[in-house]
Design an enzyme around this catalytic site. Structure first.
Site, mmCIF file in Angstrom:
data_model
loop_
_atom_site.group_PDB
_atom_site.id
_atom_site.type_symbol
_atom_site.label_atom_id
_atom_site.label_comp_id
_atom_site.label_asym_id
_atom_site.label_seq_id
_atom_site.Cartn_x
_atom_site.Cartn_y
_atom_site.Cartn_z
ATOM 1 N N ARG A 281 0.864 -1.190 0.000
ATOM 2 C CA ARG A 281 0.000 0.000 0.000
ATOM 3 C C ARG A 281 0.897 1.235 0.000
ATOM 4 O O ARG A 281 1.622 1.486 0.952
ATOM 5 C CB ARG A 281 -0.891 0.007 1.237
ATOM 6 C CG ARG A 281 -1.828 1.212 1.349
ATOM 7 C CD ARG A 281 -2.542 1.148 2.677
ATOM 8 N NE ARG A 281 -3.539 2.175 2.874
ATOM 9 C CZ ARG A 281 -3.298 3.412 3.330
ATOM 10 N NH1 ARG A 281 -2.069 3.807 3.581
ATOM 11 N NH2 ARG A 281 -4.285 4.250 3.528
ATOM 12 N N ASP A 283 1.306 4.722 0.531
ATOM 13 C CA ASP A 283 0.546 5.733 1.254
ATOM 14 C C ASP A 283 0.698 7.095 0.580
ATOM 15 O O ASP A 283 1.810 7.512 0.228
ATOM 16 C CB ASP A 283 1.085 5.798 2.694
ATOM 17 C CG ASP A 283 0.297 6.755 3.558
ATOM 18 O OD1 ASP A 283 -0.905 6.502 3.759
ATOM 19 O OD2 ASP A 283 0.871 7.757 4.015
ATOM 20 N N GLU A 325 -2.696 4.599 -2.681
ATOM 21 C CA GLU A 325 -3.739 5.150 -1.798
ATOM 22 C C GLU A 325 -4.006 6.604 -2.180
ATOM 23 O O GLU A 325 -3.575 7.524 -1.497
ATOM 24 C CB GLU A 325 -3.310 5.022 -0.329
ATOM 25 C CG GLU A 325 -4.383 5.405 0.655
ATOM 26 C CD GLU A 325 -4.179 6.761 1.321
ATOM 27 O OE1 GLU A 325 -5.157 7.288 1.873
ATOM 28 O OE2 GLU A 325 -3.059 7.307 1.279
ATOM 29 N N HIS A 394 -9.692 3.284 8.190
ATOM 30 C CA HIS A 394 -9.240 4.049 9.360
ATOM 31 C C HIS A 394 -9.381 5.552 9.150
ATOM 32 O O HIS A 394 -9.298 6.313 10.093
ATOM 33 C CB HIS A 394 -7.779 3.695 9.660
ATOM 34 C CG HIS A 394 -6.848 4.195 8.609
ATOM 35 N ND1 HIS A 394 -6.788 3.622 7.349
ATOM 36 C CD2 HIS A 394 -5.971 5.231 8.594
ATOM 37 C CE1 HIS A 394 -5.900 4.285 6.632
ATOM 38 N NE2 HIS A 394 -5.390 5.261 7.355
ATOM 39 N N ASP A 395 -9.560 5.970 7.902
ATOM 40 C CA ASP A 395 -9.645 7.404 7.617
ATOM 41 C C ASP A 395 -11.095 7.883 7.609
ATOM 42 O O ASP A 395 -12.032 7.097 7.719
ATOM 43 C CB ASP A 395 -8.956 7.713 6.282
ATOM 44 C CG ASP A 395 -7.434 7.802 6.448
ATOM 45 O OD1 ASP A 395 -6.983 8.175 7.548
ATOM 46 O OD2 ASP A 395 -6.714 7.490 5.488
HETATM 47 C C1 GLC Z 1 -2.869 8.324 4.357
HETATM 48 C C2 GLC Z 1 -3.328 7.556 5.569
HETATM 49 C C3 GLC Z 1 -3.731 8.530 6.642
HETATM 50 C C4 GLC Z 1 -2.533 9.378 6.996
HETATM 51 C C5 GLC Z 1 -1.921 10.020 5.747
HETATM 52 C C6 GLC Z 1 -0.563 10.573 6.029
HETATM 53 O O1 GLC Z 1 -3.866 9.085 3.804
HETATM 54 O O2 GLC Z 1 -4.391 6.716 5.220
HETATM 55 O O3 GLC Z 1 -4.209 7.879 7.781
HETATM 56 O O4 GLC Z 1 -2.923 10.376 7.896
HETATM 57 O O5 GLC Z 1 -1.764 9.108 4.693
HETATM 58 O O6 GLC Z 1 0.385 9.559 6.102
#
Ligand code: GLC
Length: 648
Positions: A281, A283, A325, A394-395
């Site tokens: 993943r 990020d 992501e 989680h977001d």
């Molecule tokens: C992604 C994660 C999130 C995090 C951000 C910064 O969007 O899903 O939880 O705050 O990246 O790393």
């Protein structure tokens, strides 16, 4: 394309690395040659103007060779098995769960003892939220990494992780970990060295002596966390410099204009690959390239870097798929699958964030028209790539689909979004939902939504009111939402706790490292005593768990649910009902979802618009057959009911 100089050089490097190009390493050699021109072009596109680009490119080639040599035999074997299957990750047999190791069960060691739990549910793919070292306290749930290769003590050791990975592999499970590409924690060695004045490492980040450039950047860069972390720069008094910190002040943005940063991070990526990650993943990839005068998101160079990463992984570790992501506008999300020559050659997966949000839209409004208006965009996804489909993660939930989609459904975008925000934050007179607004931006009026699946579907309020009817409706909504996302195409990713109906967890308010971020309300601490209820008849937990379990096992039985560009939306004969058809060879499956809290009526004609008219439909959910009626007759779909109708 053939490139004599390049290919000769690769041959030399492979030769000196003792690679047997005509023998056991022939497939690696073939992949290398097949991808070399692209790697060369992509690399030079970004770094060509660097006076030392030639040396860096040599380093890149050596890194790929080294990584391949270091790839354990069983992973090479697994690569081959995956390659033989074709696009292994498009299959209907994979269902995932995303979890925080500590909040789920304390440690990585304990997680190993939970493999039976996943098996019972039907989950065979785990996304472990960041487990690499990050500072205690404020760490953005581990997304502020201070060591990309050291497992944080809070979760266990690297050996624990290895042992888990091996057990999962033996059980035929897949593993997903994150590479936090955009930034490091301010405690990372590179940041520490930069703070100490080391110029080499200061060049790893974006830092400025005064506010001139930061002010200029800020003019066009949106804020990610306007409430808790306004602006995009943080002053570091030790260095007396302004550091770019797009997310939190403790997450320093890496500077990818520096090829050393790219090579270091690619090395980390290949380290994860050789550890045995099946899906990586990536990020926040939308943010990895910054350019003055732009929003610094979704820039073409970010795509070039991702393509470069993809081609490199393809050479050194072809079994590892990439998930980008990118939680961005629908049109932009699509570009992460690659465009033009690189179609389906960038990220293998993206989150179907648009559809996720549209499901919440349909649930609140009982109207599927906005969802439908977005589909022509979503269906652009190229063959060979896939979605992670989900209802919660989680977001927060962002309502980032386009205004024109809302307008097309006949609504005013501003009022429509306001309604949704009020509905889910519990500020509407007639809402069952209990959530909260996240990251309210007073300048733009933007806000996103926090809250667990169960609480947003009304379970928290219903349990509080001890209202059995409301509890029943909440459970129906939960299962409807899950079913819709499980069958729409892609790999479903359950967020831990949702399989047992966890409502919001407000304990984060007592933790100063978390209290400023209400996303923690939907990141529960699992109580395994409560989870034992999944085996007790008629408990809320049991009803939700067994329905989720059943959905997963049905998915696995129906090939047409695999993601092969085999989805057609049904004509919307009733705005409350979302209907799509999944097909695979001779198999046809109509999936219908009633988003209304009352019965909905659907003309039987709806089933006669896709080739041969079906006569008998078998509902996999209720395990019963039904006869297709006349056009003036109706299929009655109960409140929040869904049907999975296979043509017999
Ligand atoms: C992604 C994660 C999130 C995090 C951000 C910064 O969007 O899903 O939880 O705050 O990246 O790393």
């Amino acid at each position: 394309m053939y490139n004599r100089v390049l290919h000769t050089r690769i041959n030399e490097i492979l030769h000196s690395g003792q690679i047997d190009i005509a023998g056991e390493d022939n497939m690696f050699f073939t992949r290398f040659i097949a991808n070399a021109t692209a790697i060369d072009a992509l690399f030079h596109d970004i770094y060509g103007s660097n006076p030392e680009s030639h040396e860096y490119f040599e380093k890149l080639i050596s890194l790929l060779t080294r990584s391949y040599i270091g790839r354990p035999a069983e992973l090479r074997q697994r690569d081959e098995e995956k390659e033989m299957k074709g696009n292994w990750f498009l299959s209907n047999e994979i269902t995932g769960m995303s979890l925080y190791v500590d909040r789920f069960c304390g440690s990585i060691k304990n997680l190993q003892s939970k493999l039976d739990y996943f098996k019972k549910l039907g989950v065979n793919f785990l996304h472990l939220m960041p487990v690499f070292e990050s500072p205690e306290g404020e760490s953005d749930g581990g997304y502020a990494v201070s060591d990309f290769r050291k497992v944080d003590r809070r979760f266990g050791t690297f050996n624990d992780l290895r042992s888990l990975q091996q057990h999962m592999q033996q059980e035929g499970m897949y593993l997903m970990l994150d590479i936090v590409l955009n930034h490091t924690s301010h405690h990372h060695e590179w940041a520490q060295k930069a703070k100490g004045g080391d110029k080499k490492y200061q060049r790893y980040f974006y830092m400025y002596d005064d506010r001139r450039l930061p002010d200029e950047y800020d003019r066009t860069m949106p804020e990610i966390f306007p409430e808790s972390s306004p602006g995009n720069f943080t002053y570091d008094p030790e260095m007396k410099k302004w550091v770019m910190t797009v997310f939190h002040r403790y997450q320093w943005d890496l500077n990818y204009t520096n090829p050393e940063v790219f090579l270091e991070m690619l090395d980390n990526i290949l380290f994860y690959a050789n550890f045995g990650v099946d899906i990586l993943r990536i990020d926040a990839p939308a943010f990895i390239w910054k350019q003055l005068g732009t929003p610094c998101q979704n820039l073409p160079q970010a795509h070039t870097l991702l393509r470069l990463i993809k081609q490199c992984v393809q050479v050194a570790a072809p079994g590892m798929a990439l998930l980008g992501e990118a939680i961005v506008a629908p049109k932009e999300i699509m570009k992460y699958f690659g465009t033009g020559l690189y179609t389906a050659k960038e990220c293998d997966f993206a989150y179907n964030a648009t559809h996720m949000a549209l499901q919440w839209d349909a649930l609140a409004t009982a109207d599927t028209r906005v969802m439908l208006a977005a589909q022509h965009e979503i269906l652009q996804k190229p063959y060979g790539t896939s979605w992670i489909t989900y209802t919660r993660c989680h977001d927060d939930i962002g309502l980032g689909y386009d205004d024109y989609m809302i307008k097309q459904a006949g609504f005013n975008p501003f009022e429509h979004r306001r309604f949704l925000k009020e509905y889910y934050s519990g500020n509407h007179s007639n809402t069952p939902a209990k959530g909260a607004l996240f990251s309210v931006n007073p300048k733009t009026n933007d806000a996103r939504i926090s809250g667990s699946l169960a609480s947003l579907c009304g379970l928290e309020k219903a349990i509080g009111a001890k209202d059995e009817v409301a509890i029943d409706y909440a459970i129906r909504r939960i299962i409807l939402m899950q079913a819709h996302s499980f069958f729409i195409g892609g790999v479903p990713m359950i967020f831990y706790g949702d399989e047992a109906g966890y409502t919001n967890d407000y304990s984060y308010l007592n933790d100063p490292g978390k209290s400023y971020d209400n996303r923690w309300m939907h990141r529960p601490v699992i109580d395994w005593k409560k989870n034992a209820n999944i085996d007790r008849e008629d408990t809320v937990e049991q009803r939700i768990f067994s329905a989720t379990q059943k959905l997963i096992s049905l998915r696995r039985k129906i090939f047409a649910v695999g993601d092969y560009k085999n989805l057609t939306w049904m004509t919307p004969h009733n705005i409350h009902v979302a209907g799509y058809l999944r097909t695979f060879e001779e198999q046809k499956l109509y999936c219908l979802f009633n988003f209304l809290d009352k019965p909905s009526y659907l003309t039987w004609h709806a089933f006669k618009e896709h080739g041969a008219e079906p006569r008998i439909l078998f509902d996999h959910w209720q395990q019963k057959e039904m006869h297709v009626g006349y056009d003036h007759e109706y299929l009655v779909i109960e409140p929040y009911q869904f049907l999975l109708l296979e043509v017999k």
